[in-house]
Motif scaffolding. Structure first.
Motif, PDB file in Angstrom:
ATOM      1  N   PRO A   1     -15.118 -24.305   2.153  1.00 11.03           N
ATOM      2  CA  PRO A   1     -13.673 -24.146   2.374  1.00 11.03           C
ATOM      3  C   PRO A   1     -12.884 -25.445   2.198  1.00 11.03           C
ATOM      4  CG  PRO A   1     -14.910 -23.064   4.120  1.00 11.03           C
ATOM      5  CD  PRO A   1     -15.892 -23.824   3.284  1.00 11.03           C
ATOM      6  N   GLU A   2     -13.467 -26.561   2.556  1.00 11.16           N
ATOM      7  CA  GLU A   2     -12.734 -27.829   2.423  1.00 11.16           C
ATOM      8  C   GLU A   2     -12.531 -28.249   0.966  1.00 11.16           C
ATOM      9  OE1 GLU A   2     -17.070 -28.790   3.255  1.00 11.16           O
ATOM     10  OE2 GLU A   2     -15.585 -27.612   4.335  1.00 11.16           O
ATOM     11  N   MET A   3     -13.198 -27.584   0.038  1.00 11.35           N
ATOM     12  CA  MET A   3     -13.056 -27.900  -1.383  1.00 11.35           C
ATOM     13  C   MET A   3     -11.876 -27.169  -2.025  1.00 11.35           C
ATOM     14  SD  MET A   3     -15.327 -30.073  -2.131  1.00 11.35           S
ATOM     15  CE  MET A   3     -16.997 -30.517  -2.474  1.00 11.35           C
ATOM     16  N   LYS A   4     -11.229 -26.274  -1.306  1.00 14.57           N
ATOM     17  CA  LYS A   4     -10.129 -25.501  -1.887  1.00 14.57           C
ATOM     18  C   LYS A   4      -8.993 -26.398  -2.350  1.00 14.57           C
ATOM     19  CE  LYS A   4     -12.379 -21.830  -1.041  1.00 14.57           C
ATOM     20  NZ  LYS A   4     -13.687 -21.984  -1.626  1.00 14.57           N
ATOM     21  N   GLY A   5      -8.698 -27.458  -1.610  1.00 15.87           N
ATOM     22  CA  GLY A   5      -7.659 -28.395  -2.024  1.00 15.87           C
ATOM     23  C   GLY A   5      -8.003 -29.045  -3.345  1.00 15.87           C
ATOM     24  N   ASP A   6      -9.282 -29.314  -3.564  1.00 13.86           N
ATOM     25  CA  ASP A   6      -9.718 -29.893  -4.832  1.00 13.86           C
ATOM     26  C   ASP A   6      -9.467 -28.922  -5.979  1.00 13.86           C
ATOM     27  OD1 ASP A   6     -10.553 -32.186  -3.535  1.00 13.86           O
ATOM     28  OD2 ASP A   6     -12.671 -31.629  -3.516  1.00 13.86           O
ATOM     29  N   ALA A   7      -9.780 -27.648  -5.767  1.00 13.70           N
ATOM     30  CA  ALA A   7      -9.552 -26.648  -6.808  1.00 13.70           C
ATOM     31  C   ALA A   7      -8.060 -26.545  -7.120  1.00 13.70           C
ATOM     32  CB  ALA A   7     -10.109 -25.292  -6.373  1.00 13.70           C
ATOM     33  N   ASN A   8      -7.235 -26.571  -6.095  1.00  9.44           N
ATOM     34  CA  ASN A   8      -5.781 -26.524  -6.307  1.00  9.44           C
ATOM     35  C   ASN A   8      -5.295 -27.742  -7.080  1.00  9.44           C
ATOM     36  OD1 ASN A   8      -5.701 -24.124  -4.909  1.00  9.44           O
ATOM     37  ND2 ASN A   8      -4.993 -25.043  -3.006  1.00  9.44           N
ATOM     38  N   PHE A   9      -5.848 -28.904  -6.773  1.00 15.47           N
ATOM     39  CA  PHE A   9      -5.484 -30.120  -7.507  1.00 15.47           C
ATOM     40  C   PHE A   9      -5.824 -29.970  -8.986  1.00 15.47           C
ATOM     41  CE2 PHE A   9      -6.880 -34.111  -9.431  1.00 15.47           C
ATOM     42  CZ  PHE A   9      -5.714 -34.860  -9.348  1.00 15.47           C
ATOM     43  N   VAL A  10      -6.998 -29.432  -9.285  1.00 10.97           N
ATOM     44  CA  VAL A  10      -7.425 -29.249 -10.678  1.00 10.97           C
ATOM     45  C   VAL A  10      -6.453 -28.329 -11.413  1.00 10.97           C
ATOM     46  CG1 VAL A  10      -9.245 -28.350 -12.192  1.00 10.97           C
ATOM     47  CG2 VAL A  10      -9.851 -29.733 -10.206  1.00 10.97           C
ATOM     48  N   VAL A  11      -6.059 -27.231 -10.775  1.00  8.39           N
ATOM     49  CA  VAL A  11      -5.128 -26.286 -11.394  1.00  8.39           C
ATOM     50  C   VAL A  11      -3.780 -26.957 -11.660  1.00  8.39           C
ATOM     51  CG1 VAL A  11      -3.802 -24.160 -11.002  1.00  8.39           C
ATOM     52  CG2 VAL A  11      -6.245 -24.214 -10.475  1.00  8.39           C
ATOM     53  N   GLU A  12      -3.249 -27.632 -10.656  1.00  8.95           N
ATOM     54  CA  GLU A  12      -1.936 -28.271 -10.793  1.00  8.95           C
ATOM     55  C   GLU A  12      -1.973 -29.413 -11.819  1.00  8.95           C
ATOM     56  OE1 GLU A  12       0.843 -27.054  -9.505  1.00  8.95           O
ATOM     57  OE2 GLU A  12      -0.344 -25.478  -8.560  1.00  8.95           O
ATOM     58  N   ALA A  13      -3.013 -30.220 -11.787  1.00  6.40           N
ATOM     59  CA  ALA A  13      -3.123 -31.338 -12.730  1.00  6.40           C
ATOM     60  C   ALA A  13      -3.285 -30.832 -14.162  1.00  6.40           C
ATOM     61  CB  ALA A  13      -4.287 -32.253 -12.340  1.00  6.40           C
ATOM     62  N   SER A  14      -4.028 -29.747 -14.324  1.00 11.00           N
ATOM     63  CA  SER A  14      -4.205 -29.167 -15.653  1.00 11.00           C
ATOM     64  C   SER A  14      -2.884 -28.633 -16.185  1.00 11.00           C
ATOM     65  CB  SER A  14      -5.245 -28.051 -15.596  1.00 11.00           C
ATOM     66  OG  SER A  14      -5.378 -27.441 -16.848  1.00 11.00           O
ATOM     67  N   ASN A  15      -2.154 -27.939 -15.348  1.00 11.43           N
ATOM     68  CA  ASN A  15      -0.854 -27.413 -15.738  1.00 11.43           C
ATOM     69  C   ASN A  15       0.085 -28.565 -16.107  1.00 11.43           C
ATOM     70  OD1 ASN A  15       0.717 -25.147 -16.260  1.00 11.43           O
ATOM     71  ND2 ASN A  15       1.252 -24.781 -14.133  1.00 11.43           N
ATOM     72  N   GLY A  16       0.047 -29.637 -15.321  1.00 16.05           N
ATOM     73  CA  GLY A  16       0.866 -30.811 -15.617  1.00 16.05           C
ATOM     74  C   GLY A  16       0.498 -31.450 -16.943  1.00 16.05           C
ATOM     75  N   SER A  17      -0.792 -31.514 -17.242  1.00 13.96           N
ATOM     76  CA  SER A  17      -1.229 -32.083 -18.526  1.00 13.96           C
ATOM     77  C   SER A  17      -0.733 -31.242 -19.692  1.00 13.96           C
ATOM     78  CB  SER A  17      -2.752 -32.206 -18.579  1.00 13.96           C
ATOM     79  OG  SER A  17      -3.183 -33.321 -17.849  1.00 13.96           O
ATOM     80  N   MET A  18      -0.769 -29.917 -19.535  1.00 15.40           N
ATOM     81  CA  MET A  18      -0.249 -29.046 -20.598  1.00 15.40           C
ATOM     82  C   MET A  18       1.220 -29.346 -20.853  1.00 15.40           C
ATOM     83  SD  MET A  18      -1.803 -25.186 -20.414  1.00 15.40           S
ATOM     84  CE  MET A  18      -1.229 -24.831 -18.762  1.00 15.40           C
ATOM     85  N   LEU A  19       1.988 -29.540 -19.775  1.00 13.59           N
ATOM     86  CA  LEU A  19       3.407 -29.836 -19.933  1.00 13.59           C
ATOM     87  C   LEU A  19       3.603 -31.180 -20.619  1.00 13.59           C
ATOM     88  CD1 LEU A  19       6.386 -29.124 -19.462  1.00 13.59           C
ATOM     89  CD2 LEU A  19       6.191 -30.290 -17.234  1.00 13.59           C
ATOM     90  N   GLU A  20       2.852 -32.186 -20.226  1.00 14.44           N
ATOM     91  CA  GLU A  20       2.982 -33.520 -20.828  1.00 14.44           C
ATOM     92  C   GLU A  20       2.724 -33.474 -22.333  1.00 14.44           C
ATOM     93  OE1 GLU A  20       3.985 -36.236 -19.346  1.00 14.44           O
ATOM     94  OE2 GLU A  20       3.698 -35.829 -17.234  1.00 14.44           O
ATOM     95  N   VAL A  21       1.705 -32.723 -22.735  1.00 12.49           N
ATOM     96  CA  VAL A  21       1.380 -32.600 -24.163  1.00 12.49           C
ATOM     97  C   VAL A  21       2.509 -31.867 -24.890  1.00 12.49           C
ATOM     98  CG1 VAL A  21      -0.206 -31.544 -25.838  1.00 12.49           C
ATOM     99  CG2 VAL A  21      -1.121 -32.750 -23.833  1.00 12.49           C
ATOM    100  N   ALA A  22       2.959 -30.751 -24.311  1.00 13.25           N
ATOM    101  CA  ALA A  22       4.027 -29.973 -24.950  1.00 13.25           C
ATOM    102  C   ALA A  22       5.308 -30.801 -25.081  1.00 13.25           C
ATOM    103  CB  ALA A  22       4.298 -28.697 -24.158  1.00 13.25           C
ATOM    104  N   LEU A  23       5.651 -31.542 -24.041  1.00 15.70           N
ATOM    105  CA  LEU A  23       6.860 -32.370 -24.099  1.00 15.70           C
ATOM    106  C   LEU A  23       6.688 -33.547 -25.052  1.00 15.70           C
ATOM    107  CD1 LEU A  23       8.047 -32.384 -20.374  1.00 15.70           C
ATOM    108  CD2 LEU A  23       9.023 -31.117 -22.308  1.00 15.70           C
ATOM    109  N   GLY A  24       5.492 -34.090 -25.133  1.00 16.27           N
ATOM    110  CA  GLY A  24       5.231 -35.155 -26.099  1.00 16.27           C
ATOM    111  C   GLY A  24       5.436 -34.670 -27.522  1.00 16.27           C
ATOM    112  N   MET A  25       5.003 -33.440 -27.789  1.00 18.39           N
ATOM    113  CA  MET A  25       5.217 -32.846 -29.114  1.00 18.39           C
ATOM    114  C   MET A  25       6.698 -32.588 -29.361  1.00 18.39           C
ATOM    115  SD  MET A  25       2.093 -30.196 -29.391  1.00 18.39           S
ATOM    116  CE  MET A  25       0.409 -30.758 -29.477  1.00 18.39           C
ATOM    117  N   LEU A  26       7.381 -32.160 -28.330  1.00 11.66           N
ATOM    118  CA  LEU A  26       8.818 -31.939 -28.445  1.00 11.66           C
ATOM    119  C   LEU A  26       9.528 -33.261 -28.749  1.00 11.66           C
ATOM    120  CD1 LEU A  26      10.978 -29.702 -28.196  1.00 11.66           C
ATOM    121  CD2 LEU A  26      11.172 -30.310 -25.767  1.00 11.66           C
TER     122      LEU A  26
END
Length: 187
Positions: A43-68
């Motif tokens: 259960p204490e690893m759930k925050g880690d999983a959430n971090f991975v999801v949020e960081a991945s989503n953020g990376s997608m945005l950074e790449v998309a905006l870099g292309m823009l």
């Protein structure tokens, strides 16, 4: 030839991100996070999983905006900054996907509603207006990212993920400084 293939790959990735359902919502992110409740063994690893999801989503945005930025910016410094965002966040996104795969974490394939709105707002700008808006967004975004990565590096539970976050804090700090320098240069 290598640059052409790299650009083509990035363009395909960009089109995929942007052309996917732009009505994806924060509920989609919540569903992915809920799916990940069993991703890590304790259960204490759930925050880690959430971090991975949020960081991945953020990376997608950074790449998309870099292309823009490659298309909409008028300043070569802004285009150069965007190119750096594409390269660095493509690499970090790949690292996150590898971690997610090995830990059974489902990652978003499209931007969540909030991030899609950020993308859409910036995509309406061109030239000098785009330059100022994009760099201001990058300063705000990287300031938040640094805080989140430091928190994960200090208080995360998975040692591999803590090391990832810790290793990327200096990269994000460099991005923030680059964005601030670019902001000064385009004024």
């Amino acid at each position: 030839m290598k640059n052409i293939l790299y650009t083509a790959l990035l363009t395909v990735m960009f089109i995929t991100i942007v052309s996917c359902n732009s009505n994806s919502s924060s509920a989609d992110d919540t569903a992915i996070i809920d799916t990940n409740k069993n991703a890590l063994s304790s259960p204490e690893m759930k925050g880690d999983a959430n971090f991975v999801v949020e960081a991945s989503n953020g990376s997608m945005l950074e790449v998309a905006l870099g292309m823009l930025a490659q298309k909409r910016a008028s300043s070569n410094k802004v285009k150069e900054f965007g190119k750096t965002m594409i390269a660095d966040h493509t690499r970090s996104g790949a690292e996150l996907r590898a971690f997610a795969k090995s830990n059974n974490i489902d990652l978003p394939t499209v931007l969540g509603q909030d991030l899609q709105k950020d993308y859409n707002d910036l995509s309406k700008e061109n030239g000098d207006d785009f330059d100022r808006a994009y760099i201001a967004f990058m300063i705000k975004d990287h300031t938040q990212d640094i805080e989140e990565f430091k928190k994960e590096a200090e208080s995360g539970n998975d040692e591999q993920l803590k090391a990832f976050a810790s290793a990327h804090v200096p990269v994000l700090e460099e991005h923030l400084q680059m964005a601030k320098n670019t902001e000064t240069a385009i004024k």
